[in-house]
Design an enzyme around this catalytic site. Sequence first.
Site, PDB file in Angstrom:
ATOM      1  CB  SER A 123      32.756 -28.596  18.560  1.00  0.00           C
ATOM      2  OG  SER A 123      32.802 -27.269  18.131  1.00  0.00           O
ATOM      3  CG  ASP A 153      30.606 -28.220  15.307  1.00  0.00           C
ATOM      4  OD1 ASP A 153      30.156 -29.128  16.032  1.00  0.00           O
ATOM      5  OD2 ASP A 153      31.207 -27.236  15.748  1.00  0.00           O
TER       6      ASP A 153
END
Length: 291
Positions: free
Chosen positions: A39, A196
């Site tokens: 991320s 993610d």
Amino acid sequence: MFDQVVFAGGGGRCTWQIGFWESVAAEIGLSPRRVTAVSAGGLMASLILMGRIEEGREHFWSAFAANRKNAYWGNVLKKERVFPQYGIYRNAMLELFRDGLEPLSAAADLQIGVVHPPRLLPAGLAFGVGALAYYTDKHLLRSLHPKIALGLGFKQNFYRAQDCQSVEELVELILCSSCTPPFTPRLRRAGDPVLDGGVVDNIPVAGLDSEAGRVLILLSRCYPRYPNRFTRRRGEQLWTYVQPSRPPYLSVWDYTNPELAQKTYELGRTDGREFLQKHMLEQEMLDEQYQ
């Protein structure tokens, strides 16, 4: 001193990581052979390895100052994007990486984690299920390294940033690792839906190699059950975790406040100096033992 470094995910909180890095890297000769990230940690690691920390801070701080809201609900009726974060994030990376990826070729091996949901789980439900598993682990069970999403069939795969053939490909890899609907659109990699990279574990230790050595793990949030700095042995590796000394001022998806971003960065620098003081004290104690 540290052979590998891990950058946890955490959106705006990851600003703490670059402040910490700037305080300690030169002092301890921080030059890892491998870096793993997910991320926003992937963006921070990229900026560091490409030597673009200051440029990155200036760009994001300016973008935050120009953005009035984190959600433009009036855009619903216009059928336009409600959340501005994805556009700001993507455009920033295209600008910051515009000169090409040459700096990465001589840098540490950078592994960026992306999560692939179970094939039988509809894409529309995947993030909700993954997020529920993650928050159950982190906030109810208070797990440092979650296990529930893995048990449900979510897979965390790592992709080497140096294998990207263009700036656009690296940007898309980091975006896939940051895929968090509705703040971002649903994304795919090689035709497969992604989420993610932190859904499985936002402290991406699974991307480390297995060689003996020391690992520095940079967190982005506070874990009250643990001290600000603690070490664990994993096989032939010694993992040193470092976390912010207080909750970072900037929240995960706050793209409106450059002042809080700066304070989060400065917190990282302060915590880095504290880390150095303790490190030097420990080194002096070791030296005395062997005199």
